[in-house]
Design a protein around this motif. Sequence first.
Motif, PDB file in Angstrom:
ATOM      1  N   PRO A  45     -18.667 -27.351  15.628  1.00  0.00           N
ATOM      2  CA  PRO A  45     -17.641 -26.331  15.863  1.00  0.00           C
ATOM      3  C   PRO A  45     -16.478 -26.487  14.887  1.00  0.00           C
ATOM      4  O   PRO A  45     -16.368 -27.511  14.219  1.00  0.00           O
ATOM      5  CB  PRO A  45     -17.178 -26.619  17.292  1.00  0.00           C
ATOM      6  CG  PRO A  45     -17.425 -28.081  17.458  1.00  0.00           C
ATOM      7  CD  PRO A  45     -18.627 -28.412  16.620  1.00  0.00           C
ATOM      8  N   ILE A  46     -15.628 -25.504  14.840  1.00  0.00           N
ATOM      9  CA  ILE A  46     -14.511 -25.543  13.883  1.00  0.00           C
ATOM     10  C   ILE A  46     -13.612 -26.748  14.133  1.00  0.00           C
ATOM     11  O   ILE A  46     -13.070 -27.333  13.197  1.00  0.00           O
ATOM     12  CB  ILE A  46     -13.712 -24.212  13.899  1.00  0.00           C
ATOM     13  CG1 ILE A  46     -12.666 -24.222  12.779  1.00  0.00           C
ATOM     14  CG2 ILE A  46     -13.073 -23.951  15.262  1.00  0.00           C
ATOM     15  CD1 ILE A  46     -12.065 -22.886  12.461  1.00  0.00           C
ATOM     16  N   LEU A  51      -8.291 -24.099   8.729  1.00  0.00           N
ATOM     17  CA  LEU A  51      -8.764 -25.212   7.899  1.00  0.00           C
ATOM     18  C   LEU A  51      -7.677 -25.644   6.913  1.00  0.00           C
ATOM     19  O   LEU A  51      -7.516 -26.828   6.626  1.00  0.00           O
ATOM     20  CB  LEU A  51     -10.044 -24.830   7.158  1.00  0.00           C
ATOM     21  CG  LEU A  51     -11.274 -24.605   8.054  1.00  0.00           C
ATOM     22  CD1 LEU A  51     -12.454 -24.111   7.236  1.00  0.00           C
ATOM     23  CD2 LEU A  51     -11.644 -25.892   8.805  1.00  0.00           C
ATOM     24  N   ARG A  52      -6.954 -24.663   6.411  1.00  0.00           N
ATOM     25  CA  ARG A  52      -5.883 -25.040   5.489  1.00  0.00           C
ATOM     26  C   ARG A  52      -4.827 -25.873   6.209  1.00  0.00           C
ATOM     27  O   ARG A  52      -4.334 -26.870   5.684  1.00  0.00           O
ATOM     28  CB  ARG A  52      -5.235 -23.830   4.841  1.00  0.00           C
ATOM     29  CG  ARG A  52      -4.094 -24.283   3.924  1.00  0.00           C
ATOM     30  CD  ARG A  52      -3.693 -23.275   2.922  1.00  0.00           C
ATOM     31  NE  ARG A  52      -3.043 -22.152   3.577  1.00  0.00           N
ATOM     32  CZ  ARG A  52      -2.487 -21.161   2.901  1.00  0.00           C
ATOM     33  NH1 ARG A  52      -2.507 -21.153   1.574  1.00  0.00           N
ATOM     34  NH2 ARG A  52      -1.910 -20.173   3.530  1.00  0.00           N
ATOM     35  N   ALA A 101     -17.050 -18.810  10.836  1.00  0.00           N
ATOM     36  CA  ALA A 101     -16.408 -17.610  11.392  1.00  0.00           C
ATOM     37  C   ALA A 101     -17.340 -16.911  12.376  1.00  0.00           C
ATOM     38  O   ALA A 101     -16.926 -16.509  13.472  1.00  0.00           O
ATOM     39  CB  ALA A 101     -16.008 -16.668  10.260  1.00  0.00           C
ATOM     40  N   GLN A 102     -18.610 -16.774  11.990  1.00  0.00           N
ATOM     41  CA  GLN A 102     -19.561 -16.097  12.861  1.00  0.00           C
ATOM     42  C   GLN A 102     -19.785 -16.873  14.149  1.00  0.00           C
ATOM     43  O   GLN A 102     -19.782 -16.316  15.243  1.00  0.00           O
ATOM     44  CB  GLN A 102     -20.899 -15.929  12.136  1.00  0.00           C
ATOM     45  CG  GLN A 102     -20.963 -14.651  11.328  1.00  0.00           C
ATOM     46  CD  GLN A 102     -21.995 -14.741  10.219  1.00  0.00           C
ATOM     47  OE1 GLN A 102     -22.880 -15.584  10.251  1.00  0.00           O
ATOM     48  NE2 GLN A 102     -21.863 -13.865   9.236  1.00  0.00           N
ATOM     49  N   MET A 103     -19.957 -18.182  13.971  1.00  0.00           N
ATOM     50  CA  MET A 103     -20.243 -19.027  15.111  1.00  0.00           C
ATOM     51  C   MET A 103     -19.087 -19.005  16.111  1.00  0.00           C
ATOM     52  O   MET A 103     -19.294 -18.955  17.319  1.00  0.00           O
ATOM     53  CB  MET A 103     -20.458 -20.441  14.599  1.00  0.00           C
ATOM     54  CG  MET A 103     -21.399 -21.270  15.407  1.00  0.00           C
ATOM     55  SD  MET A 103     -21.731 -22.797  14.510  1.00  0.00           S
ATOM     56  CE  MET A 103     -20.107 -23.401  14.171  1.00  0.00           C
ATOM     57  N   GLU A 104     -17.870 -19.032  15.569  1.00  0.00           N
ATOM     58  CA  GLU A 104     -16.682 -19.119  16.432  1.00  0.00           C
ATOM     59  C   GLU A 104     -16.132 -17.748  16.782  1.00  0.00           C
ATOM     60  O   GLU A 104     -15.124 -17.634  17.456  1.00  0.00           O
ATOM     61  CB  GLU A 104     -15.586 -19.931  15.720  1.00  0.00           C
ATOM     62  CG  GLU A 104     -16.003 -21.339  15.344  1.00  0.00           C
ATOM     63  CD  GLU A 104     -16.029 -22.271  16.554  1.00  0.00           C
ATOM     64  OE1 GLU A 104     -15.584 -21.847  17.633  1.00  0.00           O
ATOM     65  OE2 GLU A 104     -16.501 -23.414  16.410  1.00  0.00           O
ATOM     66  N   LYS A 105     -16.764 -16.695  16.252  1.00  0.00           N
ATOM     67  CA  LYS A 105     -16.267 -15.325  16.441  1.00  0.00           C
ATOM     68  C   LYS A 105     -14.801 -15.208  16.022  1.00  0.00           C
ATOM     69  O   LYS A 105     -13.960 -14.663  16.736  1.00  0.00           O
ATOM     70  CB  LYS A 105     -16.461 -14.877  17.880  1.00  0.00           C
ATOM     71  CG  LYS A 105     -17.923 -14.961  18.303  1.00  0.00           C
ATOM     72  CD  LYS A 105     -18.204 -14.146  19.540  1.00  0.00           C
ATOM     73  CE  LYS A 105     -19.695 -14.009  19.802  1.00  0.00           C
ATOM     74  NZ  LYS A 105     -20.462 -15.283  19.698  1.00  0.00           N
ATOM     75  N   LEU A 106     -14.504 -15.757  14.873  1.00  0.00           N
ATOM     76  CA  LEU A 106     -13.158 -15.674  14.310  1.00  0.00           C
ATOM     77  C   LEU A 106     -13.233 -14.921  12.988  1.00  0.00           C
ATOM     78  O   LEU A 106     -14.307 -14.829  12.393  1.00  0.00           O
ATOM     79  CB  LEU A 106     -12.608 -17.078  14.034  1.00  0.00           C
ATOM     80  CG  LEU A 106     -12.378 -17.984  15.238  1.00  0.00           C
ATOM     81  CD1 LEU A 106     -12.057 -19.399  14.779  1.00  0.00           C
ATOM     82  CD2 LEU A 106     -11.245 -17.425  16.100  1.00  0.00           C
ATOM     83  N   SER A 107     -12.097 -14.416  12.513  1.00  0.00           N
ATOM     84  CA  SER A 107     -12.109 -13.780  11.204  1.00  0.00           C
ATOM     85  C   SER A 107     -12.125 -14.871  10.134  1.00  0.00           C
ATOM     86  O   SER A 107     -11.714 -16.008  10.376  1.00  0.00           O
ATOM     87  CB  SER A 107     -10.869 -12.903  11.024  1.00  0.00           C
ATOM     88  OG  SER A 107      -9.736 -13.732  10.878  1.00  0.00           O
ATOM     89  N   THR A 108     -12.614 -14.496   8.951  1.00  0.00           N
ATOM     90  CA  THR A 108     -12.602 -15.428   7.824  1.00  0.00           C
ATOM     91  C   THR A 108     -11.197 -15.943   7.599  1.00  0.00           C
ATOM     92  O   THR A 108     -10.983 -17.118   7.305  1.00  0.00           O
ATOM     93  CB  THR A 108     -13.053 -14.682   6.549  1.00  0.00           C
ATOM     94  OG1 THR A 108     -14.142 -13.855   6.879  1.00  0.00           O
ATOM     95  CG2 THR A 108     -13.429 -15.626   5.469  1.00  0.00           C
TER      96      THR A 108
END
Lengths: 408, 640
Positions: free
Chosen positions: B400-401, B445-446, B431-438
Amino acid sequence: MTDTRPSFAEIEKKVRAGERLTAEDGMTLFHEPNLLKVGALANEVRERLHGDRTYFNRNMRLEVTNVCMASCLFCSFAKLEEHMPGSHTMTLDEAWHELETRMDNPPSELHVVNGLHPGLPFSYYTDLLKGFKRIKADIHLKCFTAVEIHFFARHYGKTYEQVLLELREAGLDSLPGGGAEIFHPDVRSRISHDKATGDDYLEVHRVAHRLGMMTNATMLYGHIETFEHRVDHLLRLRGLQDESLALAKAAASNGGTEPRGILQAFIPLAFHPDGNGMKNLPAPTAVDDLRTLAVSRLMLDNFEHVKAYWVSSGPDVAQIGLAFGADDLDGTIVHETIYKAAGSNSPSGLTEKDLVRLIREAGRIPIERDTLYRVVKEYDKAAMPEAALKVRDRKAEKHLSILKEIVS
Amino acid sequence: MSERVSTKLRVSAVEYLNAQPLYLALAGNPDVELDTALPAEVARRVAEDETDLALMPVAAAATIGDLRLVRGMGICARGKVRSVVIVSERPLEELTEVSLDLSSRTSVVLARLVIRHRLGGKEPKYVGRVAADAIASIGGTTGAVVIGDPALRIEGKPAYTLDLAEAWREWTGLPFVFAAWFGRPGALDAAQEAIIQKAKVDGMARRDEISDAWAKANGRDELLASYRSYVHDTIRYDLGDEEAQALARFYEEAHKAGLLPKAEVRFFDQDRDDVASGSKPAQRQSLDTLLGRAADGERLSAAEGERLVAEAELFDLGLAADAVRNRKHPHDVVTYIVDRNVNYTNVCTTSCRFCAFYRPVGHPEGYVLSREVLGQKLQEVVDAGGVQILLQGGLNPELPIEWYEDLFRWMKKEYGLGLHALSPEEILHIAQMEKLSTKTVLERLRAAGLDSVPGGGAEILVDRVRRKIAKAKCTSEDWLGVMRVAHQMGLRSSCTMMYGTVDTARDRIQHLVKLRDLQDETGGFTAFFCWDFQHESGVRIEAGDHGTMFYLRQQAVARLMLDNVAHVGASWVTQGPDVGQVALRFGADDYGSVMFEENVVSSAGTTFCTNAGAIEARIHGAGFRAVRRNVRYDWLNEPS
Ligand code: SF4
Ligand code: SF4
């Protein structure tokens, strides 16, 4: 010194006019910062001589003994004495067996070079050759460097001519170019003090040519020598070739049927530092390999062929070498141990398919040749349209006129 | 296109109101296959040979290069055009910033030319923004180039409106051509051209109907009259001699300003006339001229790039690329970075056909590196004086993220190395896995320590190729989209090309043009690297065009095409240190990375190792001084 050196533009002019280059010109070429300019000029000469034609052969290498009395600093191959670990001398049967096992797809040339073994009778060598011819009567035997011939003469109390005639009688066809190293005594006395001198080397080739044998020549570069030494080396070879060509031409015009030998190909060899007395030196880099090829092509105006020896530089750089003056990739080799011992990463053999591919990827036309550069098989041009260079229609003579006169 | 079975003419058109009168009558024609799309997509279809004829903006046509026009029609204006304007609260001379809608290159180029002309060469700061943001940005000394419907909607509202076609006419005395029918030479015969001509005649008669339908479809009944007069009076659909001259002038000005490749105006019928009369085709520029222009750093069209690939000699390409390198990096210095490539997991759901590295989920050889192993690797980098970690891996559905965030924080805190991590494919996967935008993924992450994004996984940014070599991989647009977002956030990235599978010369050039286009927009690419697909067992695809010479040519052409990317790196890891060295004379100014652990490549049989001393020796051997760099290509010491 620097300001007296001719400019690159002057050299370009000379090359295009077909004029001979001087030692100073050679120095300019080695010092020209723009590698590609030197390469492009050498490529012009290469394409003038050969167009896109690029040669290779099916050969096999054999080293029957690595025992050697000499102690060349750059050599990782020789073992000083018979019973030292790693030393190996094949029996005649073992040596013949090497060829026998390859008879299902036999090489057209057998290239044999060895250490200078003090304990073998001369008959070992003549028997060796005779045995190879028994196995395959038409195999071309390109055996023994000038250094070995010189050693045989000294060791067995014969003249060069006697040695060469006796070996020819046993089946020897031509001489390889190894053992040239760097001719200049300042360098040679430090790296190969106890074997044939530069003059000895050249004399052996001179005698061989007079006897009608073809030979090759090499230069081992990238160790302690300077660019001056390399240029000097090339000029000495060019001088010998002038002599041999003059004799050959004279013989041909007298209507003499006596064949005359010349230097067929020049092969620059990169020094590899592992496992030898110069292991602290860095190996020459690819850029040096390519430049040396190019300068050789430009200086040796009387040599028909310049080889990019893939074992020395690796197949990738050899492929680039086909644009830097080289028209020959040597051969399939099958079994190389000398460079291997010095830490080269090159494979020990390539198949014909590999060689054809390497040549085609460079946009050239692969030609399988025999040792004397007679065409065995002509391939068509790259089947990879986009990998090929610009599609050109270069008119190139199949052979230089000099060779036509002499060989045919 | 041998794959095509249909003999129908494939026609694409931009789906705007002002274009409809030219193409709408083609719908239902049995000899025509019509589709519509946004301008960038129409241009892509032409570039990638997915369509034969396209009604497209003139700037995009110049970028593709060597296209032909249908005579007699275009989307033109004589005087006001109303739909391409610079709007602001203050007069042009006072503007410090202008927002550009980068999706319309023709308008952007026209705007910049007009501004330069009006301000005597002076230019405000340009900022790329999507249309809505551009309009929102108007105020104070910030203006915006507004295009299309939005321009008609705000007509008359802002204090200052500069109509760009009108400004162009005042400057040159000529009309302006915004779009026209373009196709590759020979794409259209006389009979097909007649169909296109006829469609225009029909379309002209249906203009009211078309504009009314447009107003209705967009819920803009209040603009009914405005639309009608727009397609009746404002837009001129005739492309005569004067328009042809105007287009040639635009191309010339844009080329002079370095905004577009050199382009010619040439019609299909001219080619046909030449053939018919047996006369020599129009004078093409000589290869030497083209090479000279390339060496001077001029912007090249895709067609010109293809011509270089097909016709230029190795040395000419090398010398031209070397000249460009020398101009961009005049100190004869080659950089390298001391870093390490760590593959944190080999578990991947994608199964690219060229990849020998990945293991499916649940495979006994699958791994995720533990902190212990990672820590040891990182410590080695620190000990070796390294400055960065390049962290990449498979698309592992079990991470996960938060796993990445924790990892990044820990790495930053314990080792403080630069973090060049996660290629676009991995970002998209998270993004896809977590259903988040890029954008959210990148922001998180930054915040956790990400410094820059590696440009891996680009392969060839042409979807036909991508689908063949890696069905499950992200599309070209996805890949570029992640980079766009990253760049807009201020993150920098590299970009790459892996060629030598099913790609053609045209695909490879198109790849470079796509990178160049995005770079025009964002300026976020630091460097370009390319290599050929490394063929080996375990890989389920045949090798295509490759070889050492081919690599050198490819890299040189890339240096010539990517006029807006600062650095080109030699890929010694894949080509070997020897070829890498030679590549420094074919346009590269960087030797890549010293420490090496690149599993995706090395499990395909390419393993080369070298150390800083050996790298510097090679750099010197090629005639350069060497210097260490960080990911932003800052020099970390004095070159030696
Ligand atoms: S190079 Fe030849 S002569 Fe010198 S030591 Fe090695 S084998 Fe002996
Ligand atoms: S290349 Fe990357 S995405 Fe494709 S299978 Fe290998 S690890 Fe997965």
